[in-house]
Scaffold this active site. Structure first.
Site, PDB file in Angstrom:
ATOM      1  N   PHE A 210      -2.828   5.860   4.439  1.00 16.53           N
ATOM      2  CA  PHE A 210      -4.109   6.523   4.696  1.00 16.53           C
ATOM      3  C   PHE A 210      -4.535   6.465   6.152  1.00 16.53           C
ATOM      4  CE2 PHE A 210      -5.596   2.147   4.523  1.00 16.53           C
ATOM      5  CZ  PHE A 210      -6.589   2.140   5.489  1.00 16.53           C
TER       6      PHE A 210
ATOM      7  N   LYS B 251       4.833  13.253   0.539  1.00 14.24           N
ATOM      8  CA  LYS B 251       3.850  12.746  -0.447  1.00 14.24           C
ATOM      9  C   LYS B 251       2.814  11.979   0.377  1.00 14.24           C
ATOM     10  CE  LYS B 251       2.337   9.704  -2.505  1.00 14.24           C
ATOM     11  NZ  LYS B 251       0.930   9.296  -2.207  1.00 14.24           N
TER      12      LYS B 251
ATOM     13  N   GLU C  12      -3.089   9.616  -1.075  1.00 12.17           N
ATOM     14  CA  GLU C  12      -4.054  10.283  -1.941  1.00 12.17           C
ATOM     15  C   GLU C  12      -5.488  10.072  -1.436  1.00 12.17           C
ATOM     16  OE1 GLU C  12      -2.211   7.733  -2.480  1.00 12.17           O
ATOM     17  OE2 GLU C  12      -3.230   6.136  -3.596  1.00 12.17           O
TER      18      GLU C  12
ATOM     19  N   SER D  49       2.004  -0.401   3.033  1.00 13.19           N
ATOM     20  CA  SER D  49       1.831  -1.852   2.921  1.00 13.19           C
ATOM     21  C   SER D  49       3.158  -2.540   2.587  1.00 13.19           C
ATOM     22  CB  SER D  49       0.784  -2.160   1.857  1.00 13.19           C
ATOM     23  OG  SER D  49       1.206  -1.626   0.629  1.00 13.19           O
TER      24      SER D  49
ATOM     25  N   CYS E   7      -1.903  -0.567  12.126  1.00 15.23           N
ATOM     26  CA  CYS E   7      -0.802  -1.514  11.909  1.00 15.23           C
ATOM     27  C   CYS E   7      -0.396  -2.202  13.203  1.00 15.23           C
ATOM     28  CB  CYS E   7       0.400  -0.801  11.319  1.00 15.23           C
ATOM     29  SG  CYS E   7       1.143   0.303  12.503  1.00 15.23           S
TER      30      CYS E   7
ATOM     31  N   GLU F  27      -2.501  -9.880   5.794  1.00 12.55           N
ATOM     32  CA  GLU F  27      -2.907  -8.766   6.648  1.00 12.55           C
ATOM     33  C   GLU F  27      -4.329  -8.376   6.239  1.00 12.55           C
ATOM     34  OE1 GLU F  27      -0.994  -4.925   6.029  1.00 12.55           O
ATOM     35  OE2 GLU F  27      -1.174  -4.501   8.156  1.00 12.55           O
TER      36      GLU F  27
HETATM   37  P1  NAD Z   1      -0.084   1.707   0.655  1.00 13.71           P
HETATM   38  O1  NAD Z   1       1.183   0.951   0.649  1.00 13.71           O
HETATM   39  O2  NAD Z   1      -1.136   1.344  -0.325  1.00 13.71           O
HETATM   40  O3  NAD Z   1       0.197   3.275   0.432  1.00 13.71           O
HETATM   41  C1  NAD Z   1       1.170   3.954   1.201  1.00 13.71           C
HETATM   42  C2  NAD Z   1       1.755   5.092   0.364  1.00 13.71           C
HETATM   43  O4  NAD Z   1       2.447   4.547  -0.763  1.00 13.71           O
HETATM   44  C3  NAD Z   1       0.713   6.059  -0.194  1.00 13.71           C
HETATM   45  O5  NAD Z   1       1.198   7.361  -0.102  1.00 13.71           O
HETATM   46  C4  NAD Z   1       0.559   5.604  -1.646  1.00 13.71           C
HETATM   47  O6  NAD Z   1       0.192   6.652  -2.513  1.00 13.71           O
HETATM   48  C5  NAD Z   1       1.947   5.110  -1.985  1.00 13.71           C
HETATM   49  N1  NAD Z   1       1.923   4.036  -3.002  1.00 13.71           N
HETATM   50  C6  NAD Z   1       0.925   3.144  -3.229  1.00 13.71           C
HETATM   51  N2  NAD Z   1       1.283   2.292  -4.209  1.00 13.71           N
HETATM   52  C7  NAD Z   1       2.521   2.636  -4.601  1.00 13.71           C
HETATM   53  C8  NAD Z   1       3.443   2.116  -5.557  1.00 13.71           C
HETATM   54  N3  NAD Z   1       3.132   1.066  -6.317  1.00 13.71           N
HETATM   55  N4  NAD Z   1       4.640   2.712  -5.689  1.00 13.71           N
HETATM   56  C9  NAD Z   1       4.967   3.770  -4.917  1.00 13.71           C
HETATM   57  N5  NAD Z   1       4.138   4.310  -3.996  1.00 13.71           N
HETATM   58  C10 NAD Z   1       2.938   3.756  -3.823  1.00 13.71           C
HETATM   59  O7  NAD Z   1      -0.655   1.622   2.164  1.00 13.71           O
HETATM   60  P2  NAD Z   1      -2.056   2.113   2.714  1.00 13.71           P
HETATM   61  O8  NAD Z   1      -3.128   1.212   2.222  1.00 13.71           O
HETATM   62  O9  NAD Z   1      -2.204   3.579   2.525  1.00 13.71           O
HETATM   63  O10 NAD Z   1      -1.833   1.871   4.281  1.00 13.71           O
HETATM   64  C11 NAD Z   1      -2.119   0.669   4.941  1.00 13.71           C
HETATM   65  C12 NAD Z   1      -0.860  -0.146   5.135  1.00 13.71           C
HETATM   66  O11 NAD Z   1       0.086   0.595   5.884  1.00 13.71           O
HETATM   67  C13 NAD Z   1      -1.085  -1.420   5.946  1.00 13.71           C
HETATM   68  O12 NAD Z   1      -0.364  -2.453   5.360  1.00 13.71           O
HETATM   69  C14 NAD Z   1      -0.514  -1.085   7.315  1.00 13.71           C
HETATM   70  O13 NAD Z   1      -0.061  -2.194   8.070  1.00 13.71           O
HETATM   71  C15 NAD Z   1       0.604  -0.202   6.940  1.00 13.71           C
HETATM   72  N6  NAD Z   1       1.002   0.633   8.068  1.00 13.71           N
HETATM   73  C16 NAD Z   1       2.160   0.303   8.692  1.00 13.71           C
HETATM   74  C17 NAD Z   1       2.553   1.051   9.794  1.00 13.71           C
HETATM   75  C18 NAD Z   1       3.806   0.719  10.526  1.00 13.71           C
HETATM   76  O14 NAD Z   1       4.254   1.553  11.294  1.00 13.71           O
HETATM   77  N7  NAD Z   1       4.402  -0.438  10.339  1.00 13.71           N
HETATM   78  C19 NAD Z   1       1.772   2.135  10.227  1.00 13.71           C
HETATM   79  C20 NAD Z   1       0.600   2.426   9.530  1.00 13.71           C
HETATM   80  C21 NAD Z   1       0.229   1.667   8.441  1.00 13.71           C
END
Ligand code: NAD
Length: 496
Positions: free
Chosen positions: A149, A173, A176, A226, A281, A381
């Site tokens: 997000f 994808k 959401e 994440s 991040c 985090e």
């Molecule tokens: P998230 O992991 O909750 O969601 C990321 C994506 O995965 C979304 O599209 C979501 O719909 C999907 N998703 C969620 N749960 C899932 C599951 N159980 N199975 C399959 N797909 C699933 O992350 P978020 O809250 O949207 O983003 C924040 C996180 O992203 C933080 O941990 C941040 O550090 C990380 N991030 C990392 C970087 C990097 O480059 N290392 C960059 C930006 C964000």
């Protein structure tokens, strides 16, 4: 109520799903739209269309593919403010910060337009008598991206332009939580001349991601999000014999030497820790003060008290709300746990609110000292505007602390000493290092190179590594017979 469409085979279409998720403005809880969890048939239609389109798209000359990116970069620039405003509404970023989100994505599209040079293979003439060897980088096929997000413009743009310019087709994808921004990016991609079917968008959560992970047609998965979800996607994707690159969570430390320039250091630390509501991040969540630099904590606290969150179009606002009520609740519980575990809270943003937007997911700037590595505030985090200060006596101790962290996304050192900087950059086990630069996100001619528990995979996102991730190397060894001279069978594997 606006229903976010799918984008399948070049058509924006309404999903027939019976599961829809609200897209909410986090500053006032207004429901902006509903996004569907695509049905199995819809996800399959996207995959099939992507596979079919690959057959023709890979034959389009590379310079034509690159020209799509040139037009796309120009269109994104033309619509820069408009896209930023969408981000402001669905994610709550301040306008300037949202513009940065779009701009860092545009830079990747500009780099994607350089694909002809980046896709050059290697050649060696006369590897044996009259035999030459040369290699091509060829596209893989259908690739997919699953995005978080917190950068709804930049992170999708890390992925699909590069994958597509390399000759692949792509299924996105998006998160959401804020799908309106990526949908606008997709509309502009179509306007830039991208043929039907090269990019597909399906919405949803775990079931839709699982279907992509299981589809035999999908060759490679790019994920940003994440840690837990990234580990799951990496394991399942590779188990299904796909390439996976997964950029995940982080805990980034800034090390402060006593010979730092104080004013610059404080300003950089404030911006990089609470900027974007801490939802970056590469943001700094731990400040490690070396030796006497700990005396500056009082100045840091004063600077923190001047930081005021607010709504996106308040030009004085430093940052916006947290993305969801659940994210805010998690941050508040980590603040509570730190207090219970013995940290000293110098400034507590738990009860912060913005007049006129009382139901927004606000968290004010929060500052802790006396934090130890055992505390949840240090281990987890936080992804909020919370900074933990720690004190050590030497640079070596700071390096050891950071190297013991399971994460390795980013770090920075503030100092006036070249020797300290040299020691830090050489010994630190983190993939992206800033010297007097707080958030060292590499520009797209480099790659985004998180290490350790912040990245799973091999080839990193964008830059040359991104091109390698989205291509396969084909190596050709060739000989042309000039005459009819015959030299009998060669029974060894040596080239003769
Ligand atoms: P998230 O992991 O909750 O969601 C990321 C994506 O995965 C979304 O599209 C979501 O719909 C999907 N998703 C969620 N749960 C899932 C599951 N159980 N199975 C399959 N797909 C699933 O992350 P978020 O809250 O949207 O983003 C924040 C996180 O992203 C933080 O941990 C941040 O550090 C990380 N991030 C990392 C970087 C990097 O480059 N290392 C960059 C930006 C964000």
């Amino acid at each position: 109520m606006h229903q976010v469409p799918l984008y399948i085979n070049g058509e924006f279409s309404q999903s027939s799903s019976d599961t829809w998720i609200d897209v909410v403005n986090p500053a006032n809880q207004e429901v902006l739209a509903k996004v569907p969890c695509a049905t199995e048939a819809e996800v399959q239609a996207a995959i099939t269309s992507a596979q079919e389109t690959f057959k023709t798209w890979k034959e389009v000359p590379i310079s034509e593919r690159a020209r799509v990116m040139m037009r796309y970069a120009a269109l994104l620039k033309e619509h820069h403010d408009e896209i930023a405003t969408i981000i402001c509404h669905e994610l709550g970023k301040t306008f300037e910060d949202a513009k940065g989100d779009v701009w860092r994505g545009i830079e990747v599209v500009e780099q994607a337009a350089n694909a002809p040079s980046m896709m050059m293979g290697e050649t060696v003439g006369n590897v044996a008598r009259n035999i030459d060897t040369y290699s091509y980088m060829q596209p893989l096929g259908v690739c997919a991206g699953i995005t978080p997000f917190n950068f709804p413009a930049m992170i999708p743009l890390w992925m699909f332009p590069l994958a597509i310019v390399c000759g692949n087709t792509f299924i996105l994808k998006p998160s959401e939580q804020d799908p309106l921004t990526p949908m606008r990016l997709v509309e502009l991609f179509e306007e830039a001349g991208a043929p039907k079917g090269v990019l597909q968008v399906v919405h949803g959560t775990k079931p839709q991601v699982d279907q992509i992970l299981e589809a035999p047609e999908v060759r490679a998965i790019s994920f940003v999000g994440s840690c837990g979800v990234g580990q799951y996607i990496y394991s399942k994707g590779t188990q299904n014999l796909k390439r996976v690159q997964a950029c995940v969570g982080a805990k980034n430390h800034m090390v402060i030497m006593p010979d730092s320039k104080k004013e610059q250091l404080i300003n950089n630390l404030v911006g990089s820790s609470v900027g974007a509501a801490g939802q970056r991040c590469m943001g700094i969540s731990v400040a490690v003060f070396v030796g006497n630099s700990k005396e500056w904590v009082a100045d840091l606290k004063e600077a923190f008290t001047k930081v005021r969150p607010g709504v996106w179009n308040d030009s004085e606002a430093a940052y916006g709300p947290q993305t969801t009520g659940a994210a805010k609740a998690r941050i508040l519980s980590l603040i509570d746990s730190a207090k219970q575990q013995g940290a000293t809270c110098l400034l507590d943003g738990s009860d912060f609110t913005v007049e006129g937007y009382e139901n927004g997911n606000w968290v004010g700037p929060t500052l802790f000292t006396d934090v130890t590595p055992e505390m949840d505030l240090y281990k987890e985090e936080i992804f909020g505007p919370v900074l933990a200060c720690m004190f050590v006596d030497t640079l070596e101790e700071a390096i050891e602390l950071i190297n013991n962290s399971p994460y390795g996304n980013g770090t920075s050192l503030f100092t006036s000493s070249g020797a300290a900087a040299r020691k830090f950059q050489h010994h630190i086990e983190v993939g992206q290092v800033g010297i007097n630069v707080p958030i060292p996100v590499p520009l797209p001619f480099f790659s985004f190179t998180g290490w350790k528990g912040s990245f799973y995979g091999d080839q990193h996102t964008y830059g040359k590594q991104g091109v390698r991730f989205y291509t396969e190397t084909k190596t050709i060894t060739s000989r042309w017979f000039e005459d009819d001279a015959v030299s009998g069978p060669n029974m060894s594997i040596n080239l003769k």
